[in-house]
Write a protein that holds these residues in place. Sequence first.
Motif, PDB file in Angstrom:
ATOM      1  N   ILE A  25       7.611 -10.018   6.502  1.00 51.29           N
ATOM      2  CA  ILE A  25       7.996  -9.314   6.098  1.00 51.29           C
ATOM      3  C   ILE A  25       7.782  -9.790   4.967  1.00 51.29           C
ATOM      4  O   ILE A  25       8.010  -9.089   3.968  1.00 51.29           O
ATOM      5  CB  ILE A  25      10.025  -9.241   6.559  1.00 51.29           C
ATOM      6  N   VAL A  26       8.283 -10.709   4.398  1.00 55.97           N
ATOM      7  CA  VAL A  26       7.669 -11.997   3.289  1.00 55.97           C
ATOM      8  C   VAL A  26       6.622 -11.688   2.722  1.00 55.97           C
ATOM      9  O   VAL A  26       6.460 -11.065   1.562  1.00 55.97           O
ATOM     10  CB  VAL A  26       8.115 -13.050   2.856  1.00 55.97           C
ATOM     11  N   VAL A  27       5.612 -11.723   3.473  1.00 60.30           N
ATOM     12  CA  VAL A  27       4.494 -11.465   2.889  1.00 60.30           C
ATOM     13  C   VAL A  27       3.821  -9.972   2.390  1.00 60.30           C
ATOM     14  O   VAL A  27       3.634  -9.744   1.720  1.00 60.30           O
ATOM     15  CB  VAL A  27       3.776 -11.812   4.331  1.00 60.30           C
ATOM     16  N   GLU A  28       4.272  -9.518   3.793  1.00 60.83           N
ATOM     17  CA  GLU A  28       4.476  -7.967   3.088  1.00 60.83           C
ATOM     18  C   GLU A  28       4.785  -7.308   2.186  1.00 60.83           C
ATOM     19  O   GLU A  28       4.438  -6.395   1.369  1.00 60.83           O
ATOM     20  CB  GLU A  28       5.369  -6.634   4.207  1.00 60.83           C
ATOM     21  N   PHE A  29       6.384  -7.773   1.560  1.00 59.45           N
ATOM     22  CA  PHE A  29       7.169  -8.203   0.142  1.00 59.45           C
ATOM     23  C   PHE A  29       6.004  -8.289  -0.705  1.00 59.45           C
ATOM     24  O   PHE A  29       6.242  -7.235  -2.364  1.00 59.45           O
ATOM     25  CB  PHE A  29       8.515  -8.243  -0.034  1.00 59.45           C
ATOM     26  N   PHE A  30       5.477  -9.396  -0.592  1.00 55.82           N
ATOM     27  CA  PHE A  30       4.831 -10.316  -2.025  1.00 55.82           C
ATOM     28  C   PHE A  30       3.473  -8.782  -2.184  1.00 55.82           C
ATOM     29  O   PHE A  30       3.086  -8.676  -3.350  1.00 55.82           O
ATOM     30  CB  PHE A  30       4.246 -11.404  -1.832  1.00 55.82           C
ATOM     31  N   GLN A  31       2.705  -8.539  -1.158  1.00 54.19           N
ATOM     32  CA  GLN A  31       1.452  -7.304  -1.170  1.00 54.19           C
ATOM     33  C   GLN A  31       1.854  -6.218  -1.592  1.00 54.19           C
ATOM     34  O   GLN A  31       1.502  -5.907  -3.077  1.00 54.19           O
ATOM     35  CB  GLN A  31       0.816  -7.424   0.161  1.00 54.19           C
ATOM     36  N   ILE A  32       3.055  -5.759  -1.727  1.00 55.98           N
ATOM     37  CA  ILE A  32       3.427  -4.646  -1.896  1.00 55.98           C
ATOM     38  C   ILE A  32       4.514  -4.749  -3.578  1.00 55.98           C
ATOM     39  O   ILE A  32       3.165  -3.669  -4.302  1.00 55.98           O
ATOM     40  CB  ILE A  32       4.790  -3.701  -1.470  1.00 55.98           C
ATOM     41  N   VAL A  33       4.683  -5.853  -3.879  1.00 56.55           N
ATOM     42  CA  VAL A  33       4.938  -6.319  -5.243  1.00 56.55           C
ATOM     43  C   VAL A  33       3.643  -6.306  -5.711  1.00 56.55           C
ATOM     44  O   VAL A  33       3.398  -6.185  -7.124  1.00 56.55           O
ATOM     45  CB  VAL A  33       6.396  -7.265  -5.436  1.00 56.55           C
ATOM     46  N   GLU A  41       7.397  -2.777 -11.542  1.00 57.26           N
ATOM     47  CA  GLU A  41       7.477  -2.351 -12.601  1.00 57.26           C
ATOM     48  C   GLU A  41       9.477  -2.533 -12.565  1.00 57.26           C
ATOM     49  O   GLU A  41      10.189  -3.546 -13.773  1.00 57.26           O
ATOM     50  CB  GLU A  41       7.379  -1.226 -13.409  1.00 57.26           C
ATOM     51  N   ALA A  42       9.600  -2.085 -11.557  1.00 56.52           N
ATOM     52  CA  ALA A  42      11.189  -2.094 -11.025  1.00 56.52           C
ATOM     53  C   ALA A  42      11.745  -3.355 -10.851  1.00 56.52           C
ATOM     54  O   ALA A  42      12.897  -3.411 -10.802  1.00 56.52           O
ATOM     55  CB  ALA A  42      11.245  -1.001  -9.511  1.00 56.52           C
ATOM     56  N   LEU A  43      11.216  -4.506 -10.170  1.00 58.93           N
ATOM     57  CA  LEU A  43      11.065  -5.305  -9.830  1.00 58.93           C
ATOM     58  C   LEU A  43      11.936  -6.125 -11.142  1.00 58.93           C
ATOM     59  O   LEU A  43      12.540  -7.257 -11.282  1.00 58.93           O
ATOM     60  CB  LEU A  43      10.101  -6.274  -8.744  1.00 58.93           C
ATOM     61  N   ILE A  44      10.612  -6.217 -12.222  1.00 63.41           N
ATOM     62  CA  ILE A  44      11.055  -6.898 -13.741  1.00 63.41           C
ATOM     63  C   ILE A  44      11.830  -6.252 -13.867  1.00 63.41           C
ATOM     64  O   ILE A  44      12.648  -6.855 -14.610  1.00 63.41           O
ATOM     65  CB  ILE A  44       9.325  -6.906 -14.303  1.00 63.41           C
ATOM     66  N   PHE A  45      12.177  -4.521 -14.113  1.00 64.57           N
ATOM     67  CA  PHE A  45      13.204  -4.047 -14.569  1.00 64.57           C
ATOM     68  C   PHE A  45      14.778  -5.127 -14.621  1.00 64.57           C
ATOM     69  O   PHE A  45      15.551  -5.144 -14.714  1.00 64.57           O
ATOM     70  CB  PHE A  45      13.370  -2.533 -14.292  1.00 64.57           C
TER      71      PHE A  45
END
Length: 89
Positions: A25-33, A41-45
């Motif tokens: 799950i963590v690896v997939e999250f970082f790949q999506i980001v 951009e949404a995460l940075i915002f």
Amino acid sequence: MVKNKKINYKQIMRIGLLLLAVYFIVVEFFQIVKYVPSVREALIFVTTVKPETFTELYFEDHLSPPNKVTLFKENNFAPKQNQHIDYLL
């Protein structure tokens, strides 16, 4: 060493599978980001702190504010020369 110590392999397997699932799950999250710009951009915002963008005006004579404010001209908000301000004293 205890000879009759029983090892619970089912519990160890459950914990291992849980850790493996969290890892994926963590690896997939970082790949999506990393590869989806709108998510990045949404995460940075969401995680960036921005200063407030408002202006406060303080009038010396708040009982008679100006009727008109003109852009790009000096606006005087102070009381008139012969007007006395009793509430500040």
